[in-house]
Motif scaffolding. Structure first.
Motif, short mmCIF file in Angstrom:
data_model
loop_
_atom_site.label_atom_id
_atom_site.label_comp_id
_atom_site.label_asym_id
_atom_site.label_seq_id
_atom_site.Cartn_x
_atom_site.Cartn_y
_atom_site.Cartn_z
N MET A 56 24.54 98.58 -45.22
CA MET A 56 23.27 98.78 -44.55
C MET A 56 23.42 99.93 -43.56
O MET A 56 24.48 100.14 -43.00
CB MET A 56 22.85 97.52 -43.81
N ARG A 57 22.29 100.61 -43.36
CA ARG A 57 22.26 101.74 -42.44
C ARG A 57 21.14 101.54 -41.43
O ARG A 57 20.12 100.94 -41.73
CB ARG A 57 22.01 103.05 -43.17
N VAL A 58 21.33 102.09 -40.25
CA VAL A 58 20.31 102.06 -39.22
C VAL A 58 19.94 103.49 -38.88
O VAL A 58 20.78 104.39 -38.91
CB VAL A 58 20.79 101.28 -37.97
N PRO A 90 26.64 99.07 -28.88
CA PRO A 90 27.15 100.33 -28.34
C PRO A 90 28.09 101.08 -29.29
O PRO A 90 28.33 102.27 -29.10
CB PRO A 90 27.87 99.91 -27.06
N GLU A 91 28.59 100.39 -30.31
CA GLU A 91 29.44 101.06 -31.29
C GLU A 91 28.64 102.03 -32.14
O GLU A 91 29.21 102.96 -32.72
CB GLU A 91 30.12 100.04 -32.23
N ASP A 136 24.00 105.37 -28.65
CA ASP A 136 24.38 105.93 -27.36
C ASP A 136 23.22 106.79 -26.87
O ASP A 136 22.38 107.23 -27.67
CB ASP A 136 25.64 106.77 -27.49
N LEU A 137 23.17 107.03 -25.57
CA LEU A 137 22.20 107.95 -24.99
C LEU A 137 22.96 109.17 -24.50
O LEU A 137 23.98 109.04 -23.83
CB LEU A 137 21.46 107.30 -23.81
N ASP A 138 22.45 110.36 -24.83
CA ASP A 138 23.11 111.57 -24.36
C ASP A 138 22.68 111.87 -22.92
O ASP A 138 21.90 111.13 -22.33
CB ASP A 138 22.89 112.74 -25.31
N ARG A 179 25.54 107.13 -33.61
CA ARG A 179 26.89 107.65 -33.86
C ARG A 179 27.26 107.59 -35.33
O ARG A 179 27.71 108.55 -35.91
CB ARG A 179 27.91 106.87 -33.05
N ASP A 180 27.10 106.42 -35.91
CA ASP A 180 27.38 106.21 -37.34
C ASP A 180 26.39 105.16 -37.79
O ASP A 180 26.47 104.01 -37.38
CB ASP A 180 28.80 105.72 -37.55
#
Length: 63
Positions: free
Chosen positions: A1-3, A21-22, A25-27, A35-36
């Protein structure tokens, strides 16, 4: 599955970052980063929770 995230809808309030959090993230400019987008193991359930928790419905989980 992808988000994935629809940046046109996202307010970058960070609820998803707190849940997963894995992956999220917020820049420094408060833009949500994925991220992935690939979810594995226990991340699937938390990814689905992040999607349903998003107040702007900016997140999607797909196969």
């Amino acid at each position: 599955m992808r988000v994935s995230v629809d940046h046109a809808l996202c307010e970058a309030n960070g609820l998803c970052v707190g849940i997963l959090p894995e992956v999220f993230d917020l820049d420094e400019e408060e833009v949500l980063l994925v991220r992935d987008g690939e979810l594995a193991g226990d991340e699937v359930e938390r990814g689905e929770l992040a999607v349903t928790t998003c107040p702007r419905r900016a997140l999607r989980v797909t196969d």
